[in-house]
Scaffold this active site. Structure first.
Site, PDB file in Angstrom:
ATOM      1  N   ASN A   1     -60.730  10.512 -66.149  1.00 50.49           N
ATOM      2  CA  ASN A   1     -61.760  11.489 -66.499  1.00 50.49           C
ATOM      3  C   ASN A   1     -62.807  10.946 -67.459  1.00 50.49           C
ATOM      4  O   ASN A   1     -63.929  11.448 -67.497  1.00 50.49           O
ATOM      5  CB  ASN A   1     -61.130  12.783 -67.026  1.00 50.49           C
TER       6      ASN A   1
ATOM      7  N   HIS B   1     -50.762  12.698 -64.271  1.00 50.58           N
ATOM      8  CA  HIS B   1     -52.072  13.217 -63.875  1.00 50.58           C
ATOM      9  C   HIS B   1     -52.337  12.901 -62.406  1.00 50.58           C
ATOM     10  O   HIS B   1     -52.614  11.754 -62.048  1.00 50.58           O
ATOM     11  CB  HIS B   1     -53.155  12.620 -64.793  1.00 50.58           C
TER      12      HIS B   1
ATOM     13  N   SER C   1     -55.565  17.659 -67.433  1.00 53.95           N
ATOM     14  CA  SER C   1     -56.565  16.605 -67.250  1.00 53.95           C
ATOM     15  C   SER C   1     -57.362  16.405 -68.522  1.00 53.95           C
ATOM     16  O   SER C   1     -58.181  15.505 -68.592  1.00 53.95           O
ATOM     17  CB  SER C   1     -57.505  16.920 -66.085  1.00 53.95           C
TER      18      SER C   1
ATOM     19  N   GLU D   1     -51.876   8.962 -62.809  1.00 47.58           N
ATOM     20  CA  GLU D   1     -51.911   8.310 -64.130  1.00 47.58           C
ATOM     21  C   GLU D   1     -50.670   8.750 -64.895  1.00 47.58           C
ATOM     22  O   GLU D   1     -50.333   9.939 -64.891  1.00 47.58           O
ATOM     23  CB  GLU D   1     -53.149   8.745 -64.911  1.00 47.58           C
TER      24      GLU D   1
END
Ligand code: CAA
Length: 368
Positions: free
Chosen positions: A184, A133, A112, A145
């Site tokens: 993120n 992800h 991440s 992702e």
């Protein structure tokens, strides 16, 4: 098709479960039987819950093999690394994967925070590596992702997208890699603004969380920090900072880590839980206090940055927040409803004190 998942932690076991639920023969590898047993328990618990929704636990379990031997993954066409966020550990895993897999296998990392290109630089088959992800809990969250490194072949990207769809998930493809990806970067901004509000004395932890729930988010911001793991958050934040993301001063999260209050996993974070690893939704006794325009301001500014830099389109940001974080609506959609000018005003009020709040140029037109 055979899928290899290396790492049986929360994310690894969840991803393996999703793979097995999609009918793939899935091998889960970790360093100890103890880690594998815990991963298996997590999967059984999740399957038990999903049985109400028509999932047959025994069919899924029959597709799973647990092993401490990497060689049991040989023949896998897709291999996903889900080990701790330390570059040297990941490189060691990929080296061992490469030694047992054929050269055509797709390699993926669920990191991440570590740039995919940094991992790819240290491995042989760099053109075959992509970032996949997933979001916690993987069996429920629909988003993945898909991130290319600067070495990824277009064929590997296409295969990754096809694989994600075959899992019943929705891929969001980044045009190019940025630290923290889309999810993120936006998530950290939400956490940063929540922290700033509390440290500036504008609201308490519970008031921030009530404000988040009041706009329909499935969890309060600090509740989600607990759920994700406060140590994970601090790691991601540090990596983004090191890679040039403008910081917002905040010490709450790192203080929690230093006292061992890591959130759900340790039984205590911003809230208390019945036992380590046992999530029970915290009851909030406070009223919402933070205006939505302020709560989301920094995240919306980050969205504008991602769009203006051509990383993704605004509709992708909406997909990321709806399917990766279960927002009731997309972030950009919510921002438009709240009022872009109002959000910009919130940013301007704070921008003289904190650089991160300076609105991206053409803020309102980018998001309109
Ligand atoms: N497997 C299967 N089912 C599960 C589950 C799991 N792991 N976790 C929860 N459920 C089920 C529960 O059993 C319950 O089912 P029923 O309705 O049939 O009883 C249902 O999901 C709802 O669960 P809860 O009542 O316990 O709690 P909730 O309503 O708050 O839902 C949640 C839980 C789905 C996790 C929801 O709170 C949510 O969407 N939260 C946001 C999660 C999020 O943002 N994740 C992303 C984190 S960031 C990340 O992962 C990326 C990174 O790099 C850091």
């Amino acid at each position: 098709m055979k899928v290899l998942v290396v790492g049986a932690g929360t994310m690894g076991s969840g991803i393996a479960q999703v793979s097995a639920m999609s009918g793939y023969d899935t091998v889960v590898v970790d360093v100890s039987k103890e880690f594998l047993d815990r991963g298996r328990e997590r999967i059984m618990d999740s399957l038990q819950r999903l049985s109400k929704r028509g999932v047959d636990p025994s069919t899924v379990l029959s597709k799973l093999t647990f092993s401490t031997e990497m060689k049991d993954g040989s023949g896998a066409e897709v291999a996903i690394e889900v080990v701790p966020e330390k570059l040297e550990i990941k490189l060691d895993v990929f080296k061992r994967m490469e030694s047992i897999l054929s050269s055509g296998s797709l390699l993926a990392t669920n990191t991440s925070s570590i740039p995919i290109s940094e991992i790819a630089s240290g491995i042989e088959r760099k053109q075959m590596l992509v970032g996949l992800h997933f979001f916690n809990p993987p069996p429920l969250m629909m988003l993945v992702e898909v991130i290319p490194s600067k070495f990824t072949e277009s064929d590997a990207m296409e295969r990754a997208l096809k694989f994600v769809k075959s899992l019943g998930k929705v891929p969001v493809r980044l045009a190019y890699e940025v630290p923290g990806f889309v999810s993120n970067r936006v998530f950290m901004r939400i956490l940063q603004e929540a922290c700033r509000e509390v440290e500036a004395g504008e609201a308490s932890v519970e008031e921030v969380d009530s404000s988040a729930r009041a706009i329909g988010l499935p969890m309060g911001i600090f509740e989600l920090a607990d759920y994700t793991g406060i140590d994970v958050i601090v790691d991601i934040w540090n990596i983004l900072k090191q890679r040039g993301m403008v910081d917002v001063p905040c010490s709450m999260y790192s203080k929690k880590v230093s006292t061992g209050e890591l959130g759900v996993k340790s039984g205590r974070g911003f809230y208390s839980y019945p036992a380590p690893g046992k999530f029970v939704k915290p009851k909030l006794n406070s009223q919402p206090k933070v205006p939505p325009a302020r709560l989301l301001s920094l995240a919306v500014n980050e969205a504008a940055w991602l769009i203006s830099n051509g990383v993704v389109r605004s509709s992708d940001i909406d997909t990321v927040m709806k399917l990766g974080f279960n927002f009731p609506k997309g972030l950009v959609e919510m921002a438009r409803e709240i009022g872009l000018r109002e959000i910009e005003n919130q940013l301007l009020q704070l921008s003289s004190k904190y650089k991160a709040y300076s609105p991206v140029s053409n803020f309102t037109s980018i998001l309109s």
